[in-house]
Design a protein around this motif. Structure first.
Motif, PDB file in Angstrom:
ATOM      1  N   ASP A 257       0.820  -1.213   0.000  1.00 35.51           N
ATOM      2  CA  ASP A 257       0.000   0.000   0.000  1.00 35.51           C
ATOM      3  C   ASP A 257       0.854   1.263   0.000  1.00 35.51           C
ATOM      4  O   ASP A 257       0.332   2.373   0.095  1.00 35.51           O
ATOM      5  N   HIS A 258       2.174   1.105  -0.061  1.00 28.40           N
ATOM      6  CA  HIS A 258       3.140   2.208  -0.096  1.00 28.40           C
ATOM      7  C   HIS A 258       3.136   3.025   1.193  1.00 28.40           C
ATOM      8  O   HIS A 258       3.719   4.108   1.235  1.00 28.40           O
ATOM      9  N   MET A 259       2.534   2.477   2.257  1.00 28.87           N
ATOM     10  CA  MET A 259       2.492   3.174   3.544  1.00 28.87           C
ATOM     11  C   MET A 259       2.878   2.295   4.720  1.00 28.87           C
ATOM     12  O   MET A 259       3.367   2.802   5.728  1.00 28.87           O
ATOM     13  N   SER A 260       2.652   0.987   4.642  1.00 33.25           N
ATOM     14  CA  SER A 260       2.802   0.121   5.802  1.00 33.25           C
ATOM     15  C   SER A 260       4.234   0.031   6.306  1.00 33.25           C
ATOM     16  O   SER A 260       4.458  -0.319   7.479  1.00 33.25           O
ATOM     17  N   HIS A 261       5.213   0.315   5.463  1.00 30.70           N
ATOM     18  CA  HIS A 261       6.601   0.296   5.926  1.00 30.70           C
ATOM     19  C   HIS A 261       6.941   1.556   6.719  1.00 30.70           C
ATOM     20  O   HIS A 261       8.039   1.673   7.267  1.00 30.70           O
ATOM     21  N   MET A 262       5.972   2.494   6.797  1.00 34.38           N
ATOM     22  CA  MET A 262       6.144   3.727   7.551  1.00 34.38           C
ATOM     23  C   MET A 262       5.084   3.817   8.642  1.00 34.38           C
ATOM     24  O   MET A 262       4.030   3.188   8.565  1.00 34.38           O
ATOM     25  N   ALA A 263       5.360   4.606   9.681  1.00 27.78           N
ATOM     26  CA  ALA A 263       4.408   4.782  10.773  1.00 27.78           C
ATOM     27  C   ALA A 263       4.629   6.142  11.421  1.00 27.78           C
ATOM     28  O   ALA A 263       5.703   6.745  11.291  1.00 27.78           O
ATOM     29  N   TYR A 264       3.589   6.598  12.134  1.00 32.57           N
ATOM     30  CA  TYR A 264       3.721   7.806  12.938  1.00 32.57           C
ATOM     31  C   TYR A 264       4.360   7.454  14.277  1.00 32.57           C
ATOM     32  O   TYR A 264       4.302   6.302  14.730  1.00 32.57           O
ATOM     33  N   PRO A 265       4.958   8.413  14.956  1.00 34.03           N
ATOM     34  CA  PRO A 265       5.491   8.154  16.299  1.00 34.03           C
ATOM     35  C   PRO A 265       4.382   7.777  17.276  1.00 34.03           C
ATOM     36  O   PRO A 265       3.195   8.010  17.022  1.00 34.03           O
ATOM     37  N   ASN A 266       4.772   7.208  18.423  1.00 33.00           N
ATOM     38  CA  ASN A 266       3.820   6.906  19.499  1.00 33.00           C
ATOM     39  C   ASN A 266       3.485   8.200  20.222  1.00 33.00           C
ATOM     40  O   ASN A 266       4.035   8.515  21.280  1.00 33.00           O
ATOM     41  N   GLY A 267       2.595   8.965  19.655  1.00 33.01           N
ATOM     42  CA  GLY A 267       2.284  10.285  20.184  1.00 33.01           C
ATOM     43  C   GLY A 267       2.394  11.302  19.073  1.00 33.01           C
ATOM     44  O   GLY A 267       2.109  10.992  17.915  1.00 33.01           O
TER      45      GLY A 267
END
Length: 350
Positions: A207-217
């Motif tokens: 999905d071109h996004m799952s290898h990235m994430a937002y911080p915990n907060g």
């Protein structure tokens, strides 16, 4: 917050790397190398900046942008990345559509369309910028936002994809998730901030996004990355300023009082804003910049002139009229997408 204010504060405290630069328009074309590789035309129109090795099929892991490009529309001469968003249209009450052009940001007034790009270690207003980040690797790609989003709840999944109604060219607040409801004297700025935590393994994902994430907060509070995505990377921010001056006459707006702007994939709410990124910095040039104590103007960042940025371009692959202001002058495919208020796709695309 005003950009001039940011620079003033930056001068009074030691800082680490935050870079801000302009990129002129490379092409406006109905291609999407990330989500619809080799498909020309792709489902909708994009405005694209960066290196001129762009093509519909940039084969994963084999298309080395720095070695295949001969120029870039971006101010850093070592940056052959490609960055893109959808194009924006104005729909008048008389039934005509016209593409809204982009314009240069503060400090890049001579730029030919395009957008402004930031790479940050911390949030924009943090002048210390002390978080250590790892630059992206060759072949890295990602996107942010969802063109099928039609409600605020759907758009809120992407925390930092917003709009600013510019009262003047230094306006930065407030930000909204949907299109402004009133004319914006200096234009509409689309803001797209990408996630900052990488899984450290995959250069892309389905999905071109799952290898990235937002911080915990919050990114703004320098929150840690989740264990699943432990590698902190620079935050990329696009500021795309659409010049709405020619479209601010209320007498041209729809008679039902609705706002008149529509994305090239048919979204009239603004909730579907999204952006795509394909990394293409030469060698380790980005890492060197991110490791340097600098703010906007960095010694290790090689730059080129505005004239060189503006000269770099490629021809559109899909030969169709995208600039017309009447149905009869626009490509039938473009008209279909705009008027049906949807993106004709069986699955999610960008």
């Amino acid at each position: 917050m005003h950009y001039s204010y940011l620079l003033t504060l930056a001068l009074i405290a030691p800082t680490h790397a935050l870079i801000r630069f302009g990129c002129s328009q490379l092409v406006v074309d109905r291609i999407d190398p990330l989500v619809n590789p080799a498909q020309a035309p792709s489902p909708h129109l994009h405005q694209i900046i960066g290196g001129n090795s762009l093509k519909p099929d940039m084969e994963f892991g084999k298309h080395d942008l720095p070695s295949r490009s001969t120029c870039t529309t971006c101010q850093p001469s070592d940056d052959f990345s490609n960055y893109w968003t959808a194009a924006l249209y104005f729909r008048a009450r008389n039934g005509t559509y016209k593409r809204v052009p982009q314009k240069g940001n503060v400090g890049f007034e001579g730029q030919k369309g395009g957008m402004t790009v930031y790479y940050m270690q911390n949030q924009l207003a943090d002048f210390q910028q002390r978080a250590k980040v790892t630059a992206f690797k060759p072949g890295f790609r990602m996107l942010i936002g969802n063109p099928t989003a039609s409600t605020k709840a759907e758009a809120d999944k992407y925390r930092q994809v917003t709009y600013t109604c510019l009262q003047d060219m230094n306006t930065r607040f407030p930000e909204t998730k949907d299109f402004p409801k009133a004319p914006c004297p200096a234009g509409i700025m689309a803001n797209l901030r990408f996630p900052t935590c990488w899984d450290g393994k995959n250069l892309d994902s389905v999905d071109h996004m799952s290898h990235m994430a937002y911080p915990n907060g919050d990114f703004e509070r320098q929150s840690p990355c989740p264990a699943s995505h432990p590698v902190r990377v620079p935050q990329i921010l696009y500021e795309v300023i659409f010049e709405t001056k020619a479209f601010n006459n209320r007498n041209d707006w729809p008679t039902d009082g609705s706002q008149p702007f529509v994305w090239s994939f048919g979204d009239r709410t603004g909730f579907g804003s999204h952006g795509d990124y394909v990394f293409g910095w030469k060698d380790d040039s980005l890492q060197k910049i991110m490791d340097e104590p600098c703010y906007v103007n960095c010694r290790t960042m090689k730059t080129q002139s505005m004239d060189a940025m503006n000269r770099c371009s490629v021809g559109a692959v899909v030969k169709e009229e995208v600039e017309g202001c009447k149905f009869s002058t626009l490509s039938p495919n473009v008209v279909q997408i705009l008027t049906e208020n949807r993106d004709p796709r069986a699955s999610r695309s960008s």
